[in-house]
Design a protein around this motif. Structure first.
Motif, PDB file in Angstrom:
ATOM      1  N   UNK A 116       0.876  -1.047  -0.034  1.00  0.00           N
ATOM      2  CA  UNK A 116       0.137  -0.026   0.008  1.00  0.00           C
ATOM      3  C   UNK A 116       0.938   1.332   0.005  1.00  0.00           C
ATOM      4  N   UNK A 117       2.079   1.268   0.615  1.00  0.00           N
ATOM      5  CA  UNK A 117       2.909   2.331   0.606  1.00  0.00           C
ATOM      6  C   UNK A 117       3.307   2.814  -0.974  1.00  0.00           C
ATOM      7  N   UNK A 156      12.547   5.933   6.107  1.00  0.00           N
ATOM      8  CA  UNK A 156      13.276   6.096   7.220  1.00  0.00           C
ATOM      9  C   UNK A 156      13.374   4.710   8.147  1.00  0.00           C
ATOM     10  N   UNK A 157      14.387   4.481   8.684  1.00  0.00           N
ATOM     11  CA  UNK A 157      14.418   3.498   9.580  1.00  0.00           C
ATOM     12  C   UNK A 157      13.474   3.585  10.740  1.00  0.00           C
ATOM     13  N   UNK A 158      13.414   4.801  11.202  1.00  0.00           N
ATOM     14  CA  UNK A 158      12.355   4.950  12.431  1.00  0.00           C
ATOM     15  C   UNK A 158      11.273   5.961  11.917  1.00  0.00           C
ATOM     16  N   UNK A 159      10.390   5.314  11.209  1.00  0.00           N
ATOM     17  CA  UNK A 159       9.432   6.054  10.712  1.00  0.00           C
ATOM     18  C   UNK A 159       8.087   5.784  11.507  1.00  0.00           C
ATOM     19  N   UNK A 160       8.228   6.399  12.868  1.00  0.00           N
ATOM     20  CA  UNK A 160       7.256   6.322  13.974  1.00  0.00           C
ATOM     21  C   UNK A 160       5.820   7.233  13.544  1.00  0.00           C
ATOM     22  N   UNK A 211      11.601  -0.203   7.740  1.00  0.00           N
ATOM     23  CA  UNK A 211      11.800   0.624   6.436  1.00  0.00           C
ATOM     24  C   UNK A 211      11.809  -0.632   5.117  1.00  0.00           C
ATOM     25  N   UNK A 212      12.185  -0.367   4.051  1.00  0.00           N
ATOM     26  CA  UNK A 212      11.980  -1.324   2.930  1.00  0.00           C
ATOM     27  C   UNK A 212      12.622  -2.585   3.106  1.00  0.00           C
TER      28      UNK A 212
END
Length: 135
Positions: free
Chosen positions: A14-15, A80-84, A107-108
């Protein structure tokens, strides 16, 4: 902890559908309900930035419109690794989260960290019924 591959793949898929021409930052979210149903959402930006929709908000809306009211697990994926989740989305997740809700951030390449709601939003607003257990 349940198998997270389905949540990860749902959020990653969905991203790719996100509409982010202003930030070029695509985000996907997948929520699991206690019965195992999965709902997704992606960010949808707008030239009038405050009317944009976060991925988590879209997923919560899809869940509610399908008749569900509880989230048992969530996964958010971004570049980003921390997409909170942002503050508003943390409150949304708290509103509908079970007492054991865990939010996974990816992340991906995969999941980078998992949070409890108390870690993400330690002093959340909540309904009196939810605080006292008479929901």
């Amino acid at each position: 902890m349940t198998d997270l591959n389905d949540l990860f793949e749902a959020a990653r898929t969905v991203r790719k559908r996100a509409y982010a021409p202003y930030s070029n930052f695509l985000v996907g979210a997948a929520l699991r309900t206690p019965d195992g149903s999965v709902f997704t959402g992606c960010n949808v930006e707008n030239a009038s930035y405050p009317v944009s929709v976060c991925a988590e908000g879209g997923a919560v809306s899809a869940m509610i419109s399908a008749g569900h009211r509880e989230i048992s697990e969530a996964l958010v994926i971004g570049d980003a690794a921390l997409c909170t989740p942002c503050g508003m989305c943390r409150q949304r997740l708290k509103e509908f989260g079970t007492d054991t809700l865990v939010v996974h951030v990816a992340d991906l390449e995969g999941i980078r960290r998992s949070f409890t709601m108390d870690e993400l939003l330690p002093a959340a607003f909540e309904l009196e019924e939810k605080r006292t257990g008479s929901r």
